[in-house]
Design a protein around this motif. Structure first.
Motif, PDB file in Angstrom:
ATOM      1  N   ALA A 172      37.065  32.969  34.128  1.00 41.79           N
ATOM      2  CA  ALA A 172      37.972  32.430  33.438  1.00 41.79           C
ATOM      3  C   ALA A 172      37.926  34.182  31.905  1.00 41.79           C
ATOM      4  O   ALA A 172      39.166  34.363  31.861  1.00 41.79           O
ATOM      5  N   THR A 173      37.203  34.929  32.238  1.00 39.93           N
ATOM      6  CA  THR A 173      37.187  35.894  30.159  1.00 39.93           C
ATOM      7  C   THR A 173      37.597  37.359  31.334  1.00 39.93           C
ATOM      8  O   THR A 173      37.027  38.034  31.064  1.00 39.93           O
ATOM      9  N   THR A 188      41.061  30.663  34.254  1.00 40.81           N
ATOM     10  CA  THR A 188      41.012  29.848  34.086  1.00 40.81           C
ATOM     11  C   THR A 188      39.441  29.085  33.134  1.00 40.81           C
ATOM     12  O   THR A 188      39.590  28.717  32.403  1.00 40.81           O
ATOM     13  N   ARG A 189      38.587  28.795  34.016  1.00 38.59           N
ATOM     14  CA  ARG A 189      37.567  28.134  33.409  1.00 38.59           C
ATOM     15  C   ARG A 189      36.441  28.908  34.761  1.00 38.59           C
ATOM     16  O   ARG A 189      36.813  28.916  35.504  1.00 38.59           O
ATOM     17  N   LYS A 217      44.805  32.764  38.495  1.00 38.96           N
ATOM     18  CA  LYS A 217      44.341  32.512  37.328  1.00 38.96           C
ATOM     19  C   LYS A 217      43.754  32.860  36.588  1.00 38.96           C
ATOM     20  O   LYS A 217      43.790  31.158  36.980  1.00 38.96           O
TER      21      LYS A 217
END
Length: 92
Positions: A86-87, A81-82, A79
């Motif tokens: 990230a989006t 996250t950066r 997943k």
């Protein structure tokens, strides 16, 4: 999915066109975020946009590399996250 080649690179490369066509078909269906060969070329990485590991396993079982015994894949959940993914919204 992270793959490891099970045959010499020249044997893998004989099936590469079929493998790339398979990946292109999955991309057209919106199931692949990104894919590419590892460096050095000992396998590859495919980032799927699917709902479960089972779905990813069912898809990868159709890969010509798998069907011809040239590579095996290990599912690895991730997943972001950066960074640029990230989006990532994935499937609507």
């Amino acid at each position: 999915m992270i793959s490891t080649y099970l045959a010499p690179l020249d044997e893998v490369d004989k099936a590469r066109e079929d493998h790339l066509a398979f990946i292109a078909g999955l991309e057209e269906r919106g199931l692949v975020v990104s894919a590419g060969r590892q460096e050095p070329p000992v396998g590859g990485v495919i980032l799927f946009d699917v709902d479960s590991e089972q779905e990813a396993q069912e898809l990868i079982a159709q890969d010509p590399y798998v069907q011809r015994g040239l590579a095996e894949y290990k599912p690895t959940g991730w997943k972001p996250t950066r960074g640029v993914l990230a989006t990532w919204k994935g499937k609507a």
